[in-house]
Write a protein that holds these residues in place. Sequence first.
Motif, PDB file in Angstrom:
ATOM      1  N   ASP A  37       4.966   5.430   6.309  1.00  0.00           N
ATOM      2  CA  ASP A  37       4.991   3.967   6.270  1.00  0.00           C
ATOM      3  C   ASP A  37       4.653   3.491   4.875  1.00  0.00           C
ATOM      4  OD1 ASP A  37       5.450   3.914   9.010  1.00  0.00           O
ATOM      5  OD2 ASP A  37       3.309   3.865   9.473  1.00  0.00           O
ATOM      6  N   THR A  38       5.212   2.364   4.493  1.00  0.00           N
ATOM      7  CA  THR A  38       4.850   1.737   3.233  1.00  0.00           C
ATOM      8  C   THR A  38       3.821   0.664   3.522  1.00  0.00           C
ATOM      9  OG1 THR A  38       6.521   0.019   3.401  1.00  0.00           O
ATOM     10  CG2 THR A  38       7.191   2.072   2.340  1.00  0.00           C
ATOM     11  N   THR A  39       3.287   0.093   2.490  1.00  0.00           N
ATOM     12  CA  THR A  39       2.354  -1.009   2.643  1.00  0.00           C
ATOM     13  C   THR A  39       3.047  -2.200   3.282  1.00  0.00           C
ATOM     14  OG1 THR A  39       1.213  -0.260   0.670  1.00  0.00           O
ATOM     15  CG2 THR A  39       0.784  -2.505   1.352  1.00  0.00           C
ATOM     16  N   PHE A  40       4.313  -2.356   3.021  1.00  0.00           N
ATOM     17  CA  PHE A  40       5.060  -3.527   3.482  1.00  0.00           C
ATOM     18  C   PHE A  40       6.027  -3.156   4.601  1.00  0.00           C
ATOM     19  CE2 PHE A  40       4.246  -4.109  -1.124  1.00  0.00           C
ATOM     20  CZ  PHE A  40       3.312  -5.119  -1.013  1.00  0.00           C
ATOM     21  N   HIS A  41       6.008  -3.940   5.663  1.00  0.00           N
ATOM     22  CA  HIS A  41       6.893  -3.691   6.810  1.00  0.00           C
ATOM     23  C   HIS A  41       8.359  -3.969   6.495  1.00  0.00           C
ATOM     24  CE1 HIS A  41       3.471  -2.996   9.356  1.00  0.00           C
ATOM     25  NE2 HIS A  41       2.958  -4.170   9.041  1.00  0.00           N
ATOM     26  N   ASN A  57       4.018  -2.419  -7.213  1.00  0.00           N
ATOM     27  CA  ASN A  57       2.860  -2.731  -6.379  1.00  0.00           C
ATOM     28  C   ASN A  57       1.671  -1.855  -6.762  1.00  0.00           C
ATOM     29  OD1 ASN A  57       1.463  -2.114  -3.352  1.00  0.00           O
ATOM     30  ND2 ASN A  57       1.723  -4.242  -3.988  1.00  0.00           N
ATOM     31  N   GLU A  58       1.907  -0.555  -6.950  1.00  0.00           N
ATOM     32  CA  GLU A  58       0.825   0.349  -7.342  1.00  0.00           C
ATOM     33  C   GLU A  58       0.246  -0.007  -8.697  1.00  0.00           C
ATOM     34  OE1 GLU A  58       2.502   4.256  -7.177  1.00  0.00           O
ATOM     35  OE2 GLU A  58       2.279   4.400  -5.005  1.00  0.00           O
ATOM     36  N   LYS A  59       1.085  -0.482  -9.608  1.00  0.00           N
ATOM     37  CA  LYS A  59       0.632  -0.856 -10.950  1.00  0.00           C
ATOM     38  C   LYS A  59      -0.024  -2.234 -10.977  1.00  0.00           C
ATOM     39  CE  LYS A  59       1.965   2.866 -12.995  1.00  0.00           C
ATOM     40  NZ  LYS A  59       0.981   3.846 -13.402  1.00  0.00           N
ATOM     41  N   GLY A  60       0.007  -2.953  -9.842  1.00  0.00           N
ATOM     42  CA  GLY A  60      -0.621  -4.266  -9.778  1.00  0.00           C
ATOM     43  C   GLY A  60       0.197  -5.378 -10.396  1.00  0.00           C
ATOM     44  N   LEU A  61       1.469  -5.112 -10.664  1.00  0.00           N
ATOM     45  CA  LEU A  61       2.314  -6.152 -11.256  1.00  0.00           C
ATOM     46  C   LEU A  61       2.793  -7.155 -10.216  1.00  0.00           C
ATOM     47  CD1 LEU A  61       4.447  -3.943 -13.671  1.00  0.00           C
ATOM     48  CD2 LEU A  61       2.387  -5.275 -14.179  1.00  0.00           C
ATOM     49  N   PHE A  62       3.167  -6.661  -9.045  1.00  0.00           N
ATOM     50  CA  PHE A  62       3.618  -7.501  -7.939  1.00  0.00           C
ATOM     51  C   PHE A  62       2.740  -7.250  -6.729  1.00  0.00           C
ATOM     52  CE2 PHE A  62       7.454  -7.744 -10.369  1.00  0.00           C
ATOM     53  CZ  PHE A  62       8.198  -8.802  -9.891  1.00  0.00           C
ATOM     54  N   ASN A  63       2.399  -8.308  -6.032  1.00  0.00           N
ATOM     55  CA  ASN A  63       1.782  -8.214  -4.720  1.00  0.00           C
ATOM     56  C   ASN A  63       2.852  -8.599  -3.715  1.00  0.00           C
ATOM     57  OD1 ASN A  63      -0.776  -7.646  -5.809  1.00  0.00           O
ATOM     58  ND2 ASN A  63      -1.207  -9.819  -6.039  1.00  0.00           N
ATOM     59  N   GLY A  64       2.539  -8.469  -2.455  1.00  0.00           N
ATOM     60  CA  GLY A  64       3.457  -8.948  -1.435  1.00  0.00           C
ATOM     61  C   GLY A  64       3.305 -10.450  -1.252  1.00  0.00           C
ATOM     62  N   VAL A  65       4.203 -11.024  -0.463  1.00  0.00           N
ATOM     63  CA  VAL A  65       4.082 -12.440  -0.118  1.00  0.00           C
ATOM     64  C   VAL A  65       3.063 -12.614   0.998  1.00  0.00           C
ATOM     65  CG1 VAL A  65       6.382 -13.053  -0.962  1.00  0.00           C
ATOM     66  CG2 VAL A  65       6.093 -12.358   1.426  1.00  0.00           C
ATOM     67  N   SER A  66       2.639 -11.497   1.597  1.00  0.00           N
ATOM     68  CA  SER A  66       1.526 -11.445   2.551  1.00  0.00           C
ATOM     69  C   SER A  66       0.984 -10.022   2.489  1.00  0.00           C
ATOM     70  CB  SER A  66       2.006 -11.789   3.975  1.00  0.00           C
ATOM     71  OG  SER A  66       2.707 -10.699   4.543  1.00  0.00           O
ATOM     72  N   ALA A  67      -0.002  -9.744   3.297  1.00  0.00           N
ATOM     73  CA  ALA A  67      -0.579  -8.396   3.312  1.00  0.00           C
ATOM     74  C   ALA A  67       0.400  -7.351   3.827  1.00  0.00           C
ATOM     75  CB  ALA A  67      -1.844  -8.377   4.154  1.00  0.00           C
ATOM     76  N   THR A  68       1.408  -7.772   4.607  1.00  0.00           N
ATOM     77  CA  THR A  68       2.330  -6.818   5.217  1.00  0.00           C
ATOM     78  C   THR A  68       3.790  -7.021   4.809  1.00  0.00           C
ATOM     79  OG1 THR A  68       2.563  -8.236   7.157  1.00  0.00           O
ATOM     80  CG2 THR A  68       0.864  -6.525   7.242  1.00  0.00           C
ATOM     81  N   GLU A  69       4.090  -8.042   4.017  1.00  0.00           N
ATOM     82  CA  GLU A  69       5.478  -8.312   3.618  1.00  0.00           C
ATOM     83  C   GLU A  69       5.607  -8.430   2.104  1.00  0.00           C
ATOM     84  OE1 GLU A  69       7.692 -10.868   6.917  1.00  0.00           O
ATOM     85  OE2 GLU A  69       5.945 -11.902   6.080  1.00  0.00           O
ATOM     86  N   PHE A  70       6.649  -7.792   1.574  1.00  0.00           N
ATOM     87  CA  PHE A  70       6.956  -7.900   0.151  1.00  0.00           C
ATOM     88  C   PHE A  70       7.911  -9.067  -0.115  1.00  0.00           C
ATOM     89  CE2 PHE A  70       9.337  -6.832  -3.706  1.00  0.00           C
ATOM     90  CZ  PHE A  70       8.278  -6.679  -4.587  1.00  0.00           C
ATOM     91  N   GLY A  71       8.831  -9.325   0.798  1.00  0.00           N
ATOM     92  CA  GLY A  71       9.815 -10.395   0.605  1.00  0.00           C
ATOM     93  C   GLY A  71      10.929  -9.993  -0.338  1.00  0.00           C
ATOM     94  N   PRO A  72      11.548  -8.810  -0.136  1.00  0.00           N
ATOM     95  CA  PRO A  72      12.543  -8.319  -1.087  1.00  0.00           C
ATOM     96  C   PRO A  72      13.770  -9.213  -1.237  1.00  0.00           C
ATOM     97  CG  PRO A  72      12.619  -7.029   0.932  1.00  0.00           C
ATOM     98  CD  PRO A  72      11.417  -7.920   1.023  1.00  0.00           C
TER      99      PRO A  72
END
Length: 163
Positions: A37-41, A57-72
């Motif tokens: 599983d990834t951090t984002f569903h 995400n690992e480098k801290g450049l982008f976070n998700g739009v929530s704790a479980t969604e990246f919003g690709p």
Amino acid sequence: SMTIKAIATKTGMYGSAVSSFSYTIGNSSIVVPPSEDTTFHDVSKSDWYYDAVTYVNEKGLFNGVSATEFGPNLSTTRAMLATVINRMAGNPTASGEAPFADVSSSDWFAAGVAWASETGIVNGIGNQKFAPNSPITREQLCAMLLRYAEYAKITLPETENIT
């Protein structure tokens, strides 16, 4: 007291996903394979952009739009890009607040926009507005990235004009 040391091991090309973690406790080590599983569903290993999302995400450049969604599939906003550029620079702080009427000091992006404005990386759209939630246009993206490269003293390669 106990010290736990974790080392991420990458495989493949630059920017590829983490293939395992090695934990060292005292004189003992254990290697743990990554979860399927990834951090984002909304990002799976079969997505063509999985490695890129994992890396930023690992480098801290982008976070998700929530704790479980990246919003690709969402558009990137002006505020998001200013924040990412600020993170690329190591999260430096501005000497004051952003000079835009539509950027409040309590906004999640306020510090990044203030710094990017102070350094000349971002400009407003007129009438003391930044339009933080507007999608970034290609021209704005190019201008901000070029200004960041100049700020960071990154030498861009010479190119030939193609007509």
